[in-house]
Design a protein around this motif. Sequence first.
Motif, PDB file in Angstrom:
ATOM      1  N   LYS A   7       1.059  -1.298   0.225  1.00 46.25           N
ATOM      2  CA  LYS A   7      -0.396   0.289   0.133  1.00 46.25           C
ATOM      3  C   LYS A   7       0.985   1.027  -0.099  1.00 46.25           C
ATOM      4  N   GLU A   8       1.846   1.148   0.893  1.00 49.91           N
ATOM      5  CA  GLU A   8       2.517   2.512   0.742  1.00 49.91           C
ATOM      6  C   GLU A   8       3.669   2.360  -0.569  1.00 49.91           C
ATOM      7  N   THR A   9       4.128   1.895  -1.227  1.00 45.95           N
ATOM      8  CA  THR A   9       5.261   2.169  -2.321  1.00 45.95           C
ATOM      9  C   THR A   9       3.386   3.022  -3.498  1.00 45.95           C
ATOM     10  N   LEU A  10       2.795   2.249  -3.306  1.00 41.20           N
ATOM     11  CA  LEU A  10       1.932   2.665  -3.767  1.00 41.20           C
ATOM     12  C   LEU A  10       1.535   3.469  -4.063  1.00 41.20           C
ATOM     13  N   ASN A  11       0.761   4.074  -2.685  1.00 40.50           N
ATOM     14  CA  ASN A  11       0.455   4.974  -2.846  1.00 40.50           C
ATOM     15  C   ASN A  11       1.391   6.612  -2.798  1.00 40.50           C
ATOM     16  N   ASP A  12       3.329   5.890  -2.668  1.00 41.05           N
ATOM     17  CA  ASP A  12       3.877   7.070  -3.131  1.00 41.05           C
ATOM     18  C   ASP A  12       3.801   7.167  -4.572  1.00 41.05           C
ATOM     19  N   LYS A  64       3.521  10.719  -6.848  1.00 41.35           N
ATOM     20  CA  LYS A  64       4.329  11.294  -7.184  1.00 41.35           C
ATOM     21  C   LYS A  64       3.757  11.560  -8.798  1.00 41.35           C
ATOM     22  N   GLY A  65       2.450  10.920  -8.937  1.00 39.04           N
ATOM     23  CA  GLY A  65       1.812  11.143 -10.302  1.00 39.04           C
ATOM     24  C   GLY A  65       2.665  10.239 -11.213  1.00 39.04           C
ATOM     25  N   TYR A  66       2.957   8.908 -10.586  1.00 41.94           N
ATOM     26  CA  TYR A  66       3.147   7.495 -12.393  1.00 41.94           C
ATOM     27  C   TYR A  66       2.365   7.144 -12.464  1.00 41.94           C
ATOM     28  N   PRO A  67       1.046   7.179 -13.621  1.00 35.94           N
ATOM     29  CA  PRO A  67       0.853   5.875 -13.974  1.00 35.94           C
ATOM     30  C   PRO A  67       0.658   5.048 -13.777  1.00 35.94           C
ATOM     31  N   LEU A  68       0.071   3.900 -13.036  1.00 37.94           N
ATOM     32  CA  LEU A  68       0.514   2.177 -12.866  1.00 37.94           C
ATOM     33  C   LEU A  68      -0.759   1.938 -13.438  1.00 37.94           C
ATOM     34  N   GLY A  69       0.120   0.087 -13.686  1.00 34.78           N
ATOM     35  CA  GLY A  69      -0.643  -0.512 -14.916  1.00 34.78           C
ATOM     36  C   GLY A  69      -0.151  -1.785 -14.227  1.00 34.78           C
ATOM     37  N   TYR A  78      17.162  -2.858 -12.544  1.00 32.81           N
ATOM     38  CA  TYR A  78      17.533  -2.511 -11.799  1.00 32.81           C
ATOM     39  C   TYR A  78      17.221  -3.897 -10.612  1.00 32.81           C
ATOM     40  N   ILE A  79      17.299  -4.200  -9.545  1.00 30.52           N
ATOM     41  CA  ILE A  79      17.002  -5.162  -8.713  1.00 30.52           C
ATOM     42  C   ILE A  79      16.901  -4.800  -7.482  1.00 30.52           C
ATOM     43  N   ILE A  80      15.664  -5.106  -6.702  1.00 32.64           N
ATOM     44  CA  ILE A  80      15.355  -4.742  -5.479  1.00 32.64           C
ATOM     45  C   ILE A  80      14.686  -5.960  -4.322  1.00 32.64           C
ATOM     46  N   THR A  81      14.955  -5.457  -3.791  1.00 26.59           N
ATOM     47  CA  THR A  81      14.780  -6.290  -2.285  1.00 26.59           C
ATOM     48  C   THR A  81      13.542  -6.190  -1.868  1.00 26.59           C
ATOM     49  N   SER A  82      12.806  -5.254  -1.661  1.00 25.12           N
ATOM     50  CA  SER A  82      11.350  -4.631  -0.955  1.00 25.12           C
ATOM     51  C   SER A  82      11.197  -3.983  -2.304  1.00 25.12           C
ATOM     52  N   LEU A  83       9.659  -3.693  -2.203  1.00 25.90           N
ATOM     53  CA  LEU A  83       8.808  -2.851  -2.378  1.00 25.90           C
ATOM     54  C   LEU A  83       9.026  -1.642  -2.519  1.00 25.90           C
ATOM     55  N   GLU A  84       9.286  -1.476  -0.757  1.00 27.88           N
ATOM     56  CA  GLU A  84       9.895  -0.191  -0.530  1.00 27.88           C
ATOM     57  C   GLU A  84      10.989   0.930  -1.423  1.00 27.88           C
ATOM     58  N   GLN A  85      11.889  -0.208  -1.966  1.00 27.08           N
ATOM     59  CA  GLN A  85      12.885   0.436  -2.602  1.00 27.08           C
ATOM     60  C   GLN A  85      12.428   1.101  -3.513  1.00 27.08           C
ATOM     61  N   LEU A  86      11.127   0.631  -4.157  1.00 21.04           N
ATOM     62  CA  LEU A  86      10.953   1.469  -6.228  1.00 21.04           C
ATOM     63  C   LEU A  86      11.101   2.726  -5.105  1.00 21.04           C
ATOM     64  N   LYS A  87      10.601   3.323  -4.230  1.00 21.71           N
ATOM     65  CA  LYS A  87      10.679   4.980  -3.131  1.00 21.71           C
ATOM     66  C   LYS A  87      11.416   5.960  -3.917  1.00 21.71           C
ATOM     67  N   ASP A  88      12.926   4.769  -3.844  1.00 28.03           N
ATOM     68  CA  ASP A  88      14.720   5.040  -3.969  1.00 28.03           C
ATOM     69  C   ASP A  88      14.856   5.880  -5.771  1.00 28.03           C
ATOM     70  N   ILE A  89      14.025   4.598  -6.134  1.00 29.46           N
ATOM     71  CA  ILE A  89      14.294   4.692  -7.539  1.00 29.46           C
ATOM     72  C   ILE A  89      13.691   5.536  -8.294  1.00 29.46           C
TER      73      ILE A  89
END
Length: 297
Positions: A156-161, A165-170, A285-296
């Motif tokens: 939830k936190e990642t998608l909300n972030d 930020k205005g990204y269209p999600l699919g 990119y390689i991530i081990t947590s969805l929340e790392q997408l916030k940094d990318i």
Amino acid sequence: MFTDKLRPFLKKIEPIAIRPTDAQAKYKKAENIKAVIFDIYGTLIISASGDIMQDSYDVSMFSEALSNSGYKILVPENKLMSIHGIFEKVIVLEKQIAKDSGTPFPELNLVEIWDSTLKKAEADGLIKSSDFSNIRLFTFLFELKSNQVWPMPGLKETLNDLKTKGYPLGIVSNAQFYTPIIMNYFLYGRVKTDEFIDGFEKDLSVFSYKILKGKPDPLIYEELVEPLKKRGLKPQDVLYVGNDMLKDIYASSQVGFKTCFFAGDMRAYRLRKDHEQASKIQPDYIITSLEQLKDIL
């Protein structure tokens, strides 16, 4: 209503924890990403099988799903396991028909497959349908029983972030009709049957059971090229996030998407070292947590 029948069973879903991998995250701040597309099973939700497929099944699953969806059982419970044999034969037959017609990675609509299966089971005298029989409910209940699912940590936190930020999600997912229902329940506590996930763009959502093509067929990703073009976006403007080096990373890269390999749960950690091309490709990119997408992003 169908939604009223689903809610009690959705409430019974129990949490499952991730099984961390030994992967090392590798990412930096991205440039020129304008939309984010996700896989679902093994990426946005934890799946006991690591995918949409069944993790395990036993006779009690058939008995409970049949009884709760309006079918009468006519034989001793232990004989119900033969229904799965019928199911597997129908799957093999229908996939071969699709392959012979030119679809290399066919996807099937499981409601139709279970409908054919249970009609054969009824003809064989194993069960009897009634005016209250509901094949969609059976398909849904059997899925909940045979493949436990739970939201991935940080979902939830990642998608909300990203939305903030205005990204269209699919979405591009090997999925069935129940997948959006489960996702909407996990995200918002809503039980909806319109077969789209709230918060994701409808024109950027591709579910395999609707087009009868599945990953790793690049054509499932090409379904997004025209909708993206209408939004003024090119494939290279898109970041695709998934947990399978073949079905997600290699296949989406063939369309030109930038790629992010999600290595957050061992059940869904698909390196595909036995696949010549997928084993050689390097995700962006390689991530081990969805929340790392916030940094990318």
